[in-house]
Design a protein around this motif. Sequence first.
Motif, short mmCIF file in Angstrom:
data_model
loop_
_atom_site.label_atom_id
_atom_site.label_comp_id
_atom_site.label_asym_id
_atom_site.label_seq_id
_atom_site.Cartn_x
_atom_site.Cartn_y
_atom_site.Cartn_z
N LEU A 1 0.83 -1.22 0.00
CA LEU A 1 0.00 0.00 0.00
C LEU A 1 0.86 1.26 0.00
N ILE A 2 2.06 1.21 0.57
CA ILE A 2 2.93 2.39 0.56
C ILE A 2 3.21 2.83 -0.87
N TYR A 3 3.54 1.87 -1.73
CA TYR A 3 3.91 2.23 -3.10
C TYR A 3 2.70 2.39 -4.02
N LEU A 4 1.67 1.58 -3.84
CA LEU A 4 0.50 1.70 -4.71
C LEU A 4 -0.31 2.94 -4.39
N HIS A 5 -0.28 3.40 -3.13
CA HIS A 5 -1.02 4.60 -2.75
C HIS A 5 -0.12 5.82 -2.58
N GLN A 6 1.15 5.67 -2.95
CA GLN A 6 2.11 6.78 -2.89
C GLN A 6 2.10 7.45 -1.52
N VAL A 7 2.23 6.63 -0.50
CA VAL A 7 2.28 7.13 0.87
C VAL A 7 3.56 7.93 1.08
N ARG A 8 3.43 9.05 1.72
CA ARG A 8 4.58 9.92 1.99
C ARG A 8 5.29 9.42 3.25
N ILE A 9 6.43 8.74 3.07
CA ILE A 9 7.12 8.17 4.22
C ILE A 9 8.31 9.04 4.62
N TYR A 10 8.68 8.92 5.88
CA TYR A 10 9.91 9.50 6.42
C TYR A 10 10.84 8.31 6.64
N PRO A 11 11.89 8.17 5.82
CA PRO A 11 12.72 6.97 5.90
C PRO A 11 13.63 6.99 7.13
N LEU A 12 13.49 5.97 7.96
CA LEU A 12 14.36 5.84 9.12
C LEU A 12 15.68 5.24 8.69
N ARG A 13 16.75 5.72 9.29
CA ARG A 13 18.08 5.19 8.98
C ARG A 13 18.29 3.86 9.69
N ALA A 14 19.25 3.10 9.19
CA ALA A 14 19.49 1.76 9.72
C ALA A 14 19.87 1.78 11.20
N ILE A 15 20.50 2.84 11.68
CA ILE A 15 20.91 2.89 13.10
C ILE A 15 19.70 2.90 14.03
N ASP A 16 18.52 3.17 13.48
CA ASP A 16 17.31 3.18 14.31
C ASP A 16 16.40 1.97 14.04
N ASN A 17 16.95 0.98 13.37
CA ASN A 17 16.28 -0.32 13.19
C ASN A 17 17.29 -1.25 12.53
N TRP A 18 18.34 -1.58 13.27
CA TRP A 18 19.44 -2.33 12.68
C TRP A 18 19.04 -3.78 12.43
N GLN A 19 19.08 -4.16 11.14
CA GLN A 19 18.68 -5.51 10.74
C GLN A 19 19.85 -6.46 10.92
N THR A 20 19.92 -7.07 12.09
CA THR A 20 21.07 -7.88 12.46
C THR A 20 21.25 -9.08 11.55
N TYR A 21 20.14 -9.65 11.05
CA TYR A 21 20.23 -10.81 10.15
C TYR A 21 20.95 -10.44 8.87
N ALA A 22 20.87 -9.18 8.45
CA ALA A 22 21.47 -8.74 7.19
C ALA A 22 22.92 -8.33 7.37
N CYS A 23 23.27 -7.85 8.57
CA CYS A 23 24.65 -7.43 8.83
C CYS A 23 24.87 -7.32 10.33
N PRO A 24 25.76 -8.12 10.90
CA PRO A 24 26.07 -7.97 12.33
C PRO A 24 26.74 -6.63 12.59
N PRO A 25 26.57 -6.08 13.78
CA PRO A 25 27.21 -4.81 14.11
C PRO A 25 28.68 -5.00 14.47
N LEU A 26 29.41 -3.93 14.53
CA LEU A 26 30.76 -3.93 15.10
C LEU A 26 30.63 -3.87 16.61
N VAL A 27 31.27 -4.78 17.31
CA VAL A 27 31.22 -4.80 18.77
C VAL A 27 32.44 -4.06 19.29
N ASP A 28 32.22 -2.88 19.82
CA ASP A 28 33.28 -2.03 20.37
C ASP A 28 33.39 -2.30 21.86
N THR A 29 34.21 -3.29 22.22
CA THR A 29 34.31 -3.67 23.63
C THR A 29 35.02 -2.60 24.46
N LYS A 30 35.91 -1.84 23.84
CA LYS A 30 36.64 -0.80 24.58
C LYS A 30 35.69 0.26 25.10
#
Length: 286
Positions: free
Chosen positions: A209-238
């Motif tokens: 419906l977003i694309y068929l109804h041309q919904v006006r979205i505000y795209p969230l960046r990956a840092i606010d919904n990190w898809q761990t299955y697609a890319c693990p994060p860097l673990v900064d233990t320090k």
Amino acid sequence: MNPSSVLIVTAFDAKHFDLAQDMAASYRSTYQDRYRLAAIVYGPTAAPPELTALFDEIRHIPDDGTAGDGYRGFFMAYSGWKARLRDVFPGYGCYCWIDADCWFQGDASIPRILAGVPRSELCIHPECDVHYLNYPTPSERTLSIYRTNEGDQLAAMPLRMPMVNSGVLAMRTDSRVWSLWESEMTRLRERHQQGEAIFFSDQIPLHKLIYLHQVRIYPLRAIDNWQTYACPPLVDTKNRRLRVPTPPHEEIGLMHLAGNAKHQLYPIGERQMTLRYRYVRALFGD
């Protein structure tokens, strides 16, 4: 936005009490009482007191669909509750959905998510970050659900457009997306009851419906919904932080352990561990 007009909402059943505990604990650790936190608990088992104490509002739905009509997919999509949050928890100007398999690192994500609410119809993350380059788009899962649900209409579907992740989203109570989404979920259920093969996912109908109804979205960046299955994060233990793998190594605000990432073991130093909130806290000595 006025924090009192915002409701943060999630949902879970007994199989995911541990994930919900982590999500809510991370929320309280970072935001305390800044926004109200609510949950839909579905299935016959009520959430334990130590979990419900973390929420301001709880709606228990004893049904989990297992005694229903043999549907395929996810109960929250089959029931349509997610598209009807305004009815479940009335009285708010904005609803921000966070899946129970998410957790917060720091207090920056929710303000960034809500920043787009006044000037958009929906705030949501398109799954097209550069770090997801090894994850197929569209995925086989997306193609399979579209083929099942749309059949002869497949050529008219927005398969070439980036998938949006419905695990984290926000919109005003007066956004037209609510009624469009609810109508789409209702039609799927009606078709299912008429004997058609349907797979119940709330994300695929929302993408449609977003694309068929041309919904006006505000795209969230990956840092606010990190898809761990697609890319693990860097673990900064320090510095005791999970970060984006490439420079400038921004701090991830919201981890999303969707799919197999809930149980996936990741090599960290000389150990292997999941990236659940409780284990990352233990790793960092918090």
